[in-house]
Design a protein around this motif. Structure first.
Motif, mmCIF file in Angstrom:
data_model
loop_
_atom_site.group_PDB
_atom_site.id
_atom_site.type_symbol
_atom_site.label_atom_id
_atom_site.label_comp_id
_atom_site.label_asym_id
_atom_site.label_seq_id
_atom_site.Cartn_x
_atom_site.Cartn_y
_atom_site.Cartn_z
ATOM 1 N N MET A 116 0.815 4.342 5.322
ATOM 2 C CA MET A 116 -0.049 3.216 5.001
ATOM 3 C C MET A 116 -0.517 3.273 3.558
ATOM 4 N N ARG A 117 -0.907 4.468 3.097
ATOM 5 C CA ARG A 117 -1.348 4.598 1.710
ATOM 6 C C ARG A 117 -0.220 4.268 0.725
ATOM 7 N N MET A 118 1.018 4.696 1.049
ATOM 8 C CA MET A 118 2.147 4.360 0.181
ATOM 9 C C MET A 118 2.410 2.857 0.194
ATOM 10 N N ALA A 119 2.261 2.225 1.377
ATOM 11 C CA ALA A 119 2.453 0.779 1.464
ATOM 12 C C ALA A 119 1.392 0.032 0.663
ATOM 13 N N LEU A 120 0.152 0.515 0.704
ATOM 14 C CA LEU A 120 -0.916 -0.117 -0.076
ATOM 15 C C LEU A 120 -0.627 0.008 -1.574
ATOM 16 N N ASN A 121 -0.142 1.165 -1.993
ATOM 17 C CA ASN A 121 0.184 1.355 -3.409
ATOM 18 C C ASN A 121 1.292 0.409 -3.852
ATOM 19 N N ARG A 122 2.332 0.269 -3.013
ATOM 20 C CA ARG A 122 3.435 -0.629 -3.366
ATOM 21 C C ARG A 122 2.967 -2.072 -3.434
ATOM 22 N N PHE A 123 2.147 -2.470 -2.460
ATOM 23 C CA PHE A 123 1.688 -3.866 -2.447
ATOM 24 C C PHE A 123 0.825 -4.160 -3.662
ATOM 25 N N GLU A 124 -0.102 -3.259 -3.989
ATOM 26 C CA GLU A 124 -0.964 -3.494 -5.152
ATOM 27 C C GLU A 124 -0.143 -3.583 -6.430
ATOM 28 N N GLN A 125 0.882 -2.759 -6.526
ATOM 29 C CA GLN A 125 1.732 -2.797 -7.716
ATOM 30 C C GLN A 125 2.428 -4.146 -7.846
ATOM 31 N N VAL A 126 2.934 -4.677 -6.718
ATOM 32 C CA VAL A 126 3.611 -5.974 -6.745
ATOM 33 C C VAL A 126 2.609 -7.103 -6.955
ATOM 34 N N PHE A 127 1.461 -7.025 -6.292
ATOM 35 C CA PHE A 127 0.474 -8.103 -6.345
ATOM 36 C C PHE A 127 -0.066 -8.292 -7.762
ATOM 37 N N TRP A 128 -0.342 -7.179 -8.438
ATOM 38 C CA TRP A 128 -0.912 -7.277 -9.782
ATOM 39 C C TRP A 128 0.153 -7.276 -10.874
ATOM 40 N N SER A 129 1.418 -7.412 -10.499
ATOM 41 C CA SER A 129 2.494 -7.418 -11.493
ATOM 42 C C SER A 129 2.651 -8.769 -12.180
ATOM 43 N N GLY A 130 1.970 -9.787 -11.676
ATOM 44 C CA GLY A 130 2.079 -11.118 -12.261
ATOM 45 C C GLY A 130 2.978 -12.052 -11.477
ATOM 46 N N GLN A 131 3.561 -11.585 -10.406
ATOM 47 C CA GLN A 131 4.393 -12.446 -9.559
ATOM 48 C C GLN A 131 3.533 -13.545 -8.939
ATOM 49 N N SER A 132 4.085 -14.748 -8.836
ATOM 50 C CA SER A 132 3.311 -15.861 -8.293
ATOM 51 C C SER A 132 2.974 -15.612 -6.824
ATOM 52 N N LEU A 133 1.834 -16.147 -6.391
ATOM 53 C CA LEU A 133 1.394 -15.968 -5.012
ATOM 54 C C LEU A 133 2.366 -16.610 -4.029
ATOM 55 N N GLU A 134 2.961 -17.744 -4.420
ATOM 56 C CA GLU A 134 3.907 -18.439 -3.542
ATOM 57 C C GLU A 134 5.153 -17.590 -3.306
ATOM 58 N N GLU A 135 5.683 -16.994 -4.361
ATOM 59 C CA GLU A 135 6.871 -16.151 -4.215
ATOM 60 C C GLU A 135 6.568 -14.922 -3.368
ATOM 61 N N LEU A 136 5.416 -14.314 -3.603
ATOM 62 C CA LEU A 136 5.040 -13.132 -2.827
ATOM 63 C C LEU A 136 4.836 -13.498 -1.368
ATOM 64 N N TYR A 137 4.257 -14.668 -1.124
ATOM 65 C CA TYR A 137 4.035 -15.104 0.260
ATOM 66 C C TYR A 137 5.361 -15.352 0.967
ATOM 67 N N ARG A 138 6.304 -15.990 0.285
ATOM 68 C CA ARG A 138 7.607 -16.249 0.907
ATOM 69 C C ARG A 138 8.321 -14.953 1.249
ATOM 70 N N SER A 139 8.239 -13.971 0.374
ATOM 71 C CA SER A 139 8.936 -12.709 0.631
ATOM 72 C C SER A 139 8.286 -11.918 1.763
ATOM 73 N N LEU A 140 6.956 -11.978 1.866
ATOM 74 C CA LEU A 140 6.259 -11.203 2.892
ATOM 75 C C LEU A 140 6.244 -11.896 4.243
ATOM 76 N N SER A 141 6.224 -13.222 4.248
ATOM 77 C CA SER A 141 6.143 -13.953 5.516
ATOM 78 C C SER A 141 7.426 -13.857 6.327
ATOM 79 N N GLU A 142 8.503 -13.438 5.696
ATOM 80 C CA GLU A 142 9.787 -13.338 6.395
ATOM 81 C C GLU A 142 9.950 -12.026 7.145
ATOM 82 N N ARG A 143 9.011 -11.094 6.975
ATOM 83 C CA ARG A 143 9.102 -9.816 7.672
ATOM 84 C C ARG A 143 7.731 -9.378 8.168
#
Length: 238
Positions: free
Chosen positions: A54-81
């Motif tokens: 869980m801690r590794m997953a939180l680290n990966r998500f925070e890295q992607v979330f604050w990387s500047g990727q748009s919220l819509e793109e991140l939502y599409r990628s996460l909602s599929e799994r």
């Protein structure tokens, strides 16, 4: 398991022989405590592994979330799994966000409340999953010593019955029953001590992970609040 023999005038007082010579009540107590101990260790090991993941997953998500990727793109990628942790909170908030705008949201305050509620529910589900089965550790930690004490009392009663039957206070007569009693107590402590330590450790870890996810939920709520003000408020003024 290797037997530990104790040289005594009462004969073989190895752990294995003490178990087989014990009465059926003491045997049931010992078996129950051993099973509980094994199950406690299984829970502790499983939780330690899952918390590390869980801690590794939180680290990966925070890295992607604050990387500047748009919220819509991140939502599409996460909602599929299937998502967990911060990803689950993020998807719940974005799903409510999209549903509200598809239906023509007009109240910024109402939209913000619905998004916060969706994130609170997702956070509660994640915490329930994190804290699952920890109650068993708490129960064993508090009950195992008393269960072992029950076996101790039965073993001592057996010793007194042996004294009465043989009309002798020789140590060789009472030693087996006393040894059974002490063995039941030891197994009770063997089950209780790791359960208590594991419960305290895992509860603390779950609280830290929960605080981290709650902090993300507050930050994401502030981000969405600004976007709500930019999108909904001008529409209402128009």
């Amino acid at each position: 398991m290797e037997s530990i023999a104790l040289n005594a005038p009462g004969g073989d007082l190895s752990i294995w022989s003490l178990f087989w010579e014990a009465g059926w009540v003491v045997k049931l107590v010992m078996i129950g405590l051993l099973v509980a101990s094994v199950w406690c260790w299984a829970i502790i090991i499983d939780k330690l592994v899952s918390f590390a993941r869980m801690r590794m997953a939180l680290n990966r998500f925070e890295q992607v979330f604050w990387s500047g990727q748009s919220l819509e793109e991140l939502y599409r990628s996460l909602s599929e799994r299937k998502t967990t942790g911060m990803g689950s909170i993020f998807v719940a908030a974005m799903r409510e966000w999209k549903k509200s705008f598809e239906k023509g949201a007009r109240s910024p305050h109402g939209l913000q409340m619905r998004i916060d509620k969706a994130m609170d529910l997702a956070l509660a589900r994640e915490m329930e999953r994190l804290e699952g089965r920890l109650g068993f550790l708490a129960s064993i930690g508090s009950a195992a010593p008393f269960i072992g004490l029950f076996g101790t009392v039965v073993g001592i009663m057996t010793s007194f019955q042996a004294i009465a039957g043989s009309k002798s206070t020789n140590l060789a007569v009472v030693a087996p029953g006393i040894a059974e009693a002490l063995l039941a107590t030891a197994i009770g402590l063997l089950a209780a001590i790791p359960a208590v330590i594991g419960y305290n450790k895992l509860t603390s870890d779950a609280g830290k992970i929960g605080a981290r996810m709650e902090g993300f939920a507050d930050e994401f709520s502030a981000i969405l609040s600004r976007q709500i003000d930019e999108k909904v408020a001008p529409r209402n003024q128009g």
